[in-house]
Structure formats: structure tokens, C-alpha cells
Scaffold this motif. Sequence first.
Motif, mmCIF file in Angstrom:
data_model
loop_
_atom_site.group_PDB
_atom_site.id
_atom_site.type_symbol
_atom_site.label_atom_id
_atom_site.label_comp_id
_atom_site.label_asym_id
_atom_site.label_seq_id
_atom_site.Cartn_x
_atom_site.Cartn_y
_atom_site.Cartn_z
ATOM 1 N N TYR A 106 10.048 6.346 -11.033
ATOM 2 C CA TYR A 106 8.638 6.673 -11.143
ATOM 3 C C TYR A 106 7.932 6.376 -9.821
ATOM 4 N N ARG A 107 6.754 6.952 -9.672
ATOM 5 C CA ARG A 107 5.939 6.644 -8.492
ATOM 6 C C ARG A 107 5.344 5.240 -8.642
ATOM 7 N N ALA A 108 5.348 4.491 -7.567
ATOM 8 C CA ALA A 108 4.831 3.118 -7.620
ATOM 9 C C ALA A 108 4.137 2.778 -6.309
ATOM 10 N N ARG A 109 3.081 1.966 -6.414
ATOM 11 C CA ARG A 109 2.411 1.433 -5.228
ATOM 12 C C ARG A 109 2.978 0.049 -4.928
ATOM 13 N N VAL A 110 3.324 -0.187 -3.690
ATOM 14 C CA VAL A 110 3.826 -1.487 -3.260
ATOM 15 C C VAL A 110 2.637 -2.430 -3.097
ATOM 16 N N LEU A 111 2.683 -3.574 -3.792
ATOM 17 C CA LEU A 111 1.564 -4.514 -3.756
ATOM 18 C C LEU A 111 1.783 -5.654 -2.778
ATOM 19 N N GLY A 139 0.800 -1.222 0.000
ATOM 20 C CA GLY A 139 0.000 0.000 0.000
ATOM 21 C C GLY A 139 0.827 1.263 0.000
ATOM 22 N N ASP A 140 2.117 1.169 0.354
ATOM 23 C CA ASP A 140 2.976 2.355 0.346
ATOM 24 C C ASP A 140 3.178 2.870 -1.075
ATOM 25 N N ILE A 141 3.299 4.190 -1.232
ATOM 26 C CA ILE A 141 3.680 4.811 -2.493
ATOM 27 C C ILE A 141 5.140 5.213 -2.382
ATOM 28 N N TRP A 159 9.824 -6.728 -4.095
ATOM 29 C CA TRP A 159 8.476 -6.202 -3.921
ATOM 30 C C TRP A 159 7.783 -6.095 -5.270
ATOM 31 N N ASP A 160 6.537 -6.573 -5.314
ATOM 32 C CA ASP A 160 5.697 -6.422 -6.501
ATOM 33 C C ASP A 160 5.186 -4.986 -6.529
ATOM 34 N N LEU A 161 5.330 -4.304 -7.678
ATOM 35 C CA LEU A 161 5.030 -2.877 -7.778
ATOM 36 C C LEU A 161 4.021 -2.596 -8.876
ATOM 37 N N TYR A 162 3.202 -1.579 -8.655
ATOM 38 C CA TYR A 162 2.299 -1.055 -9.686
ATOM 39 C C TYR A 162 2.661 0.406 -9.903
ATOM 40 N N TYR A 163 3.092 0.744 -11.125
ATOM 41 C CA TYR A 163 3.508 2.109 -11.438
ATOM 42 C C TYR A 163 2.268 2.950 -11.711
ATOM 43 N N VAL A 164 1.975 3.867 -10.785
ATOM 44 C CA VAL A 164 0.667 4.515 -10.734
ATOM 45 C C VAL A 164 0.459 5.567 -11.822
ATOM 46 N N ASP A 165 1.506 5.938 -12.549
ATOM 47 C CA ASP A 165 1.360 6.976 -13.568
ATOM 48 C C ASP A 165 1.289 6.433 -14.982
ATOM 49 N N PHE A 166 1.571 5.137 -15.177
ATOM 50 C CA PHE A 166 1.395 4.574 -16.517
ATOM 51 C C PHE A 166 0.889 3.145 -16.508
ATOM 52 N N GLY A 167 0.606 2.581 -15.353
ATOM 53 C CA GLY A 167 -0.175 1.359 -15.274
ATOM 54 C C GLY A 167 0.573 0.047 -15.383
ATOM 55 N N ASP A 168 1.882 0.080 -15.580
ATOM 56 C CA ASP A 168 2.629 -1.171 -15.686
ATOM 57 C C ASP A 168 2.916 -1.759 -14.311
ATOM 58 N N GLU A 212 16.041 -2.495 -1.327
ATOM 59 C CA GLU A 212 17.100 -1.489 -1.292
ATOM 60 C C GLU A 212 17.060 -0.540 -2.489
ATOM 61 N N ALA A 213 16.297 -0.894 -3.535
ATOM 62 C CA ALA A 213 16.191 -0.020 -4.704
ATOM 63 C C ALA A 213 15.068 1.006 -4.559
ATOM 64 N N LEU A 214 14.224 0.881 -3.535
ATOM 65 C CA LEU A 214 13.083 1.778 -3.365
ATOM 66 C C LEU A 214 13.475 2.987 -2.526
ATOM 67 N N ARG A 215 12.793 4.104 -2.783
ATOM 68 C CA ARG A 215 13.084 5.339 -2.077
ATOM 69 C C ARG A 215 11.786 5.966 -1.566
ATOM 70 N N THR A 216 11.901 6.693 -0.462
ATOM 71 C CA THR A 216 10.755 7.403 0.103
ATOM 72 C C THR A 216 10.434 8.622 -0.750
ATOM 73 N N LEU A 217 9.160 8.868 -0.984
ATOM 74 C CA LEU A 217 8.716 10.038 -1.742
ATOM 75 C C LEU A 217 8.422 11.203 -0.793
ATOM 76 N N ARG A 218 8.830 12.400 -1.203
ATOM 77 C CA ARG A 218 8.420 13.591 -0.477
ATOM 78 C C ARG A 218 6.922 13.797 -0.664
ATOM 79 N N GLY A 219 6.302 14.421 0.329
ATOM 80 C CA GLY A 219 4.867 14.615 0.276
ATOM 81 C C GLY A 219 4.393 15.406 -0.927
ATOM 82 N N ASP A 220 5.200 16.382 -1.399
ATOM 83 C CA ASP A 220 4.756 17.202 -2.525
ATOM 84 C C ASP A 220 4.689 16.403 -3.819
ATOM 85 N N PHE A 221 5.391 15.270 -3.904
ATOM 86 C CA PHE A 221 5.306 14.429 -5.095
ATOM 87 C C PHE A 221 4.029 13.596 -5.131
ATOM 88 N N LEU A 222 3.261 13.648 -4.049
ATOM 89 C CA LEU A 222 1.994 12.925 -4.016
ATOM 90 C C LEU A 222 0.801 13.842 -4.263
#
Length: 207
Positions: free
Chosen positions: A20-25, A6-8, A33-42, A49-59
Motif C-alpha cells: 500500500y501507499r504509505a507516508r514515512v514519518l 515525508g516520503d511516499i 521506519w514509522d509509517l502512515y498508510y495514506v489510503d486507510f489511515g492505519d 529494505e522492505a520499502l519500495r519507490t513509487l512510480r509517479g502515476d501511483f501518486l
Amino acid sequence: MSVSPGDIVAAPYPGDGQWYRARVLALLDNGHWDLYYVDFGDNGEAPQEALRTLRGDFLSLPFQAIECSLAGIRPSGNEWEESALDAFEGLTGCAQWRPLEAELCSFCPATPCPRPSLRLFAPQHGQRLDVGAELIRLGFAVPVPPEEDSGPGSCSPPTQDTPDSVTSTASLVSDPPRSAGDTPDTSSCRSLPDATSPVPRDAVTVT
């Protein structure tokens, strides 16, 4: 960083290495981690270790990928087979950024916004291939009567003799070419009308 379903997050996409922005599935058996890229649907996957925290303004920008359904058809079996999904990806050029023409048929109630039900047309040799009708021709799908399709204003089921579209790869070479007019683009969930609003029947361009 700790990660939960559920994390973005910000995640690299295997196709181009960009972020890109992704939802953790879910956590996969291989530890990624299985990911859903929320801006283009793949979908994709990445180690934690490859994932990074998003700043709030990017949401603050709404997710650009909109969940849709293919109008007028359903799987020929109990569910979509892997071979049917492969055929759909091949017909639509999935993740290849090929333009598709879409006819908006109806809306299914969904959260946080209505889910469009579409008929898709893929350009093939200068003509329009009706993706739903081609899935029927290949045996992966069966037509759904309009009264059983989702929502008011549904399109007619795709058929082999639909007058305004090319419905079979066998006819693409012999039929005279048809051209589609310029059509507006719709890309944001927030721009979709309410599920109870009249449903436009105009064609839209999906990229």
C-alpha cells in the motif's frame, strides 16, 4: 533506496502482507521506519529494505484516508490516554473493516483540505452505539459545549439521553432496536466542501 521523513513509498502492511501507499514519518529506535498508510489511515512500521519507490502515476490518485476529529468531546485529562485510545479502537473495530455510521457536524480548517468533525455510531446488537457518549460514560472524555466545538454547525454534545442513538453498552440489550436509513458514502478529500460552505447535517457511512 534512500528514505526520509515525508516520503511516499510502497510498503507492506503487517495485517495482510499486501502493498500500500504509505507516508514515512520517522525512524524508530528499533531501526524501522514509522509509517502512515495514506489510503486507510492505519500506522505501521517496516525496515528500510522492505520499502519500495513509487512510480509517479501511483501518486495521481488523492489519498483516500481523511483525518477526522470526534465531535462534541475532549479528553478528560490533558491528552488522550493510551487506555482511551484502546477503548476507541475496541468500540470502532479499528482495522477490522467494520462499517460505522457517521454524522457530519463541522469542518476544521486544515491543509490540504478541511478536516471533518464527526459523531460516530457503531452497530451493536442491531442498534447504534454513540462512540463519543460511550467514551464519556467510561470516563475517558468529557462533553464539549457546541459553542466551544470546532466550526459552525456543530452537533450537540453526545449525552446519555440522546434520543436517536444508543449511548451506553448497558442499554443495548434492553432498548428496542433502531434501524438507520440508507446513507451516501464519502471517501475522497477532494469531495469535501470548503470550510466556509454550509455544513450538511446528513448522516454518511464510513467504512
